[in-house]
Design an enzyme around this catalytic site. Structure first.
Site, PDB file in Angstrom:
ATOM      1  N   THR A  60      46.809  44.987  29.090  1.00 52.07           N
ATOM      2  CA  THR A  60      46.064  45.483  27.928  1.00 52.07           C
ATOM      3  C   THR A  60      46.701  46.767  27.425  1.00 52.07           C
ATOM      4  OG1 THR A  60      44.083  44.470  28.757  1.00 52.07           O
ATOM      5  CG2 THR A  60      43.782  46.250  27.164  1.00 52.07           C
ATOM      6  N   ARG A  74      36.217  49.245  41.285  1.00 51.63           N
ATOM      7  CA  ARG A  74      36.709  50.248  40.333  1.00 51.63           C
ATOM      8  C   ARG A  74      35.636  50.520  39.270  1.00 51.63           C
ATOM      9  NH1 ARG A  74      42.386  47.749  38.724  1.00 51.63           N
ATOM     10  NH2 ARG A  74      41.235  45.841  39.218  1.00 51.63           N
ATOM     11  N   THR A 116      47.487  49.230  33.420  1.00 50.33           N
ATOM     12  CA  THR A 116      47.488  50.269  32.387  1.00 50.33           C
ATOM     13  C   THR A 116      46.207  51.100  32.555  1.00 50.33           C
ATOM     14  OG1 THR A 116      46.435  48.703  30.833  1.00 50.33           O
ATOM     15  CG2 THR A 116      48.823  48.942  30.697  1.00 50.33           C
ATOM     16  N   CYS A 145      37.975  47.333  33.400  1.00 52.60           N
ATOM     17  CA  CYS A 145      38.363  47.025  32.015  1.00 52.60           C
ATOM     18  C   CYS A 145      37.504  47.711  30.964  1.00 52.60           C
ATOM     19  CB  CYS A 145      38.336  45.515  31.798  1.00 52.60           C
ATOM     20  SG  CYS A 145      39.361  44.630  32.960  1.00 52.60           S
ATOM     21  N   GLY A 148      30.551  48.424  34.159  1.00 53.62           N
ATOM     22  CA  GLY A 148      31.568  49.151  34.925  1.00 53.62           C
ATOM     23  C   GLY A 148      32.814  48.287  35.001  1.00 53.62           C
TER      24      GLY A 148
HETATM   25  C1  UGA Z   1      36.085  41.925  31.008  1.00 56.31           C
HETATM   26  C2  UGA Z   1      35.997  40.870  29.911  1.00 56.31           C
HETATM   27  O1  UGA Z   1      34.790  40.111  30.039  1.00 56.31           O
HETATM   28  C3  UGA Z   1      37.194  39.923  29.971  1.00 56.31           C
HETATM   29  O2  UGA Z   1      37.155  39.001  28.866  1.00 56.31           O
HETATM   30  C4  UGA Z   1      38.490  40.758  29.879  1.00 56.31           C
HETATM   31  O3  UGA Z   1      39.640  39.931  29.984  1.00 56.31           O
HETATM   32  C5  UGA Z   1      38.498  41.762  31.038  1.00 56.31           C
HETATM   33  O4  UGA Z   1      37.340  42.605  30.928  1.00 56.31           O
HETATM   34  C6  UGA Z   1      39.773  42.554  30.929  1.00 56.31           C
HETATM   35  O5  UGA Z   1      39.925  43.279  29.938  1.00 56.31           O
HETATM   36  O6  UGA Z   1      40.670  42.381  31.752  1.00 56.31           O
HETATM   37  P1  UGA Z   1      35.498  41.971  33.635  1.00 56.31           P
HETATM   38  O7  UGA Z   1      35.805  43.421  33.601  1.00 56.31           O
HETATM   39  O8  UGA Z   1      36.054  41.136  34.731  1.00 56.31           O
HETATM   40  O9  UGA Z   1      35.963  41.244  32.272  1.00 56.31           O
HETATM   41  O10 UGA Z   1      33.927  41.858  33.747  1.00 56.31           O
HETATM   42  P2  UGA Z   1      32.714  41.384  32.841  1.00 56.31           P
HETATM   43  O11 UGA Z   1      32.210  40.109  33.335  1.00 56.31           O
HETATM   44  O12 UGA Z   1      33.047  41.460  31.407  1.00 56.31           O
HETATM   45  O13 UGA Z   1      31.644  42.527  33.191  1.00 56.31           O
HETATM   46  C7  UGA Z   1      31.911  43.905  32.907  1.00 56.31           C
HETATM   47  C8  UGA Z   1      30.738  44.754  33.264  1.00 56.31           C
HETATM   48  O14 UGA Z   1      29.650  44.512  32.393  1.00 56.31           O
HETATM   49  C9  UGA Z   1      30.189  44.524  34.678  1.00 56.31           C
HETATM   50  O15 UGA Z   1      29.868  45.762  35.257  1.00 56.31           O
HETATM   51  C10 UGA Z   1      28.936  43.702  34.453  1.00 56.31           C
HETATM   52  O16 UGA Z   1      27.986  43.882  35.464  1.00 56.31           O
HETATM   53  C11 UGA Z   1      28.462  44.274  33.131  1.00 56.31           C
HETATM   54  N1  UGA Z   1      27.627  43.335  32.346  1.00 56.31           N
HETATM   55  C12 UGA Z   1      28.131  42.171  31.904  1.00 56.31           C
HETATM   56  C13 UGA Z   1      26.315  43.692  32.045  1.00 56.31           C
HETATM   57  O17 UGA Z   1      25.813  44.760  32.441  1.00 56.31           O
HETATM   58  N2  UGA Z   1      25.541  42.824  31.304  1.00 56.31           N
HETATM   59  C14 UGA Z   1      26.043  41.644  30.835  1.00 56.31           C
HETATM   60  O18 UGA Z   1      25.286  40.910  30.153  1.00 56.31           O
HETATM   61  C15 UGA Z   1      27.359  41.307  31.145  1.00 56.31           C
END
Ligand code: UGA
Length: 461
Positions: A121, A329, A86, A261, A258
């Protein structure tokens, strides 16, 4: 139980693998023939730790099969999961065309009672439309079905463990029969199941991602103040996170969030709020702060090297949007590489898993793809750490010093040990701490935002 999972991306493939590992018979469906052929041969289309072993094990035990036909896939299934993409549309809302297509195909091929479950989602109200589309396409009026919303909370890079042992399971449906079917699938997990109505389940997903993104933007703003006030955001985050009400997760300051999601889900939630005649002010700021964060990082680079980077070569560690994934992405790292290149710099780049994807996105102009982290550093004017891969935190600093032309490090993820880095004579820039690099550069107007437009030229505001 007999299950069908439609869509074999991150959510669908991991879901199908774990469901079959729990002993269910699962058919995975995707319209992409090539992808299905590869998976059948045990080649994973995505990098996800632990996934290929589970897929192969369950294929060999005949519990997991794959097909390109929705009709074949759903024939015997009690539950049909919709796990298609999505992506973000031009308006900021989620593009639901793949969900509608699949709903239509499911409707046409229904042959008895099934629960149709959306894992993709999707904004509030989507499942009601899924129900309508299926009903409109049923081959006969006597066929019964229910719909349910069962959002996923998988993090890329940890999605196998998140799927196998979630903190909670959310199931929304207006049918008690559907809830009972879903309970049979999940109750062995011994984790809380939040059973609710369709719309609340849809909102739980967006509210969760929005809140986590807000946590990141919050700590990134604290980082801004720490830089100005001479505090250290890493210590501040640790001190905050040990309070159970705050929690330590998602308090790592950096270059902003980034991925596939958060950026799209935060934008979609904001769109939902305006659609409901409400301006979600906090979420608007979350997005603004996220963009400002990468500009602030670029600002430090430009203050140190000047705005014309022609003749400079930089070593880039990390291209994926975060560690443990090959996904680029909406990767902030890729954005920064493009900005540096736009200002004339040459880049020597490395990522443990994202090299192939990065090549497609960045091409060959002024980018050299290196075989390991040390190769990037040969003769470079500075080292950039842009993705939180563990292997970058353990980089040997004495080796780094001999390889770089000048000992300058921009650490966009606060991965390195500041004391050691500074002790070894590097000029060090991190996020949310006044390191020796910050002291050395001209701090007058340091925080005036330098806007970089898409072609890479600069302008002040
Ligand atoms: C996120 C959510 O954590 C999941 O619970 C959700 O299921 C998923 O989106 C989704 O909607 O499918 P994801 O995108 O895999 O998961 O990645 P994250 O681990 O959440 O990190 C997202 C971004 O935030 C990354 O760029 C990461 O580097 C950044 N981030 C994360 C930070 O800059 N600081 C943090 O403390 C944590």
């Amino acid at each position: 139980m007999k299950l069908c999972v439609i869509g074999t991306g991150y959510v669908g493939l991991v879901g199908a693998a774990i469901f079959s590992d729990w002993g269910n018979d699962v058919v995975g469906v995707d319209i992409d023939t090539e992808k299905i052929d590869r998976i059948k041969k045990g080649e994973m289309p995505i990098y996800e730790p632990g996934l290929s072993e589970i897929v192969l094990r369950n294929i060999s035990q005949n519990r997991l099969t794959f097909t390109t036909s929705i009709a074949d896939g759903i024939k015997d299934a009690e539950i049909v999961f919709i796990c298609v993409g999505t992506p973000q549309s031009d308006t900021g809302a989620a593009d639901l065309s793949a969900v509608w297509e699949v709903a239509k195909d499911i409707g046409k091929n229904m042959n008895g009672y099934k629960v149709i479950v959306t894992k993709s989602t999707v904004p509030v109200g989507t499942n009601e439309k899924v129900k309508m589309i299926i009903r409109e396409n049923l081959p006969g009026p006597q066929i019964e079905f229910d719909v349910a919303s069962n959002p996923e909370f998988l993090r890329e890079g940890s999605s196998v463990e998140d799927m196998a042992a979630p903190d909670r399971t959310v199931v929304g449906s207006d049918s008690e029969k559907a809830h009972a079917v879903m309970r049979r699938l999940y109750e062995h997990l011994n984790t809380p199941i939040v059973e609710c109505d369709l719309r609340s389940a849809e909102m739980i997903k967006y509210a969760s991602n929005g809140f986590l993104a807000a946590k990141i933007s919050f700590i990134n703003e604290i980082a801004q103040i720490c830089e100005r006030a001479g505090a250290d955001v890493t210590v501040v985050a640790r001190g905050m996170g040990l309070d159970k009400r705050v929690g330590s997760a998602f308090l790592n300051a950096g270059i902003g969030y980034g991925g596939s999601c958060f950026p799209k889900d935060v934008a979609a939630l904001y769109k939902t709020s305006t659609d409901q005649d409400y301006d979600f002010k906090l979420l608007r700021s979350v997005m603004e702060v996220n963009v400002a964060q990468r500009e602030n990082f670029m600002n430090k680079v430009l203050r140190h090297f000047g705005k014309n980077l022609a003749g400079r070569t930089f070593a880039i560690l990390g291209l994926a949007f975060k560690g443990n994934t090959d996904d680029i992405r909406d990767s902030v790292s890729i954005e920064i590489v493009k900005k540096l290149r736009g200002l004339g710099a040459k880049l020597r780049v490395y990522d443990p898993e994202a090299m192939y994807n990065a090549k497609q996105a960045l091409g060959a102009v002024n980018v050299e793809y290196c075989l390991d982290k040390y190769e990037t550093m040969q003769g470079a004017d500075a080292l950039f750490v842009l993705t939180e891969w563990k292997e970058f935190a353990t980089v040997e600093l004495d080796k780094v010093k001999t390889l770089l032309k000048s000992p300058v490090i921009f650490d966009g993820r606060n991965l390195l040990d500041r004391a050691k880095v500074e002790e070894m004579g590097f000029t060090y820039f991190a996020v949310g701490k006044r390191t020796n690099g910050m002291v050395k550069i001209d701090t007058r107007n340091l925080y005036q935002t330098v806007l970089l437009n898409t072609n890479g030229s600069t302008g002040q505001h």
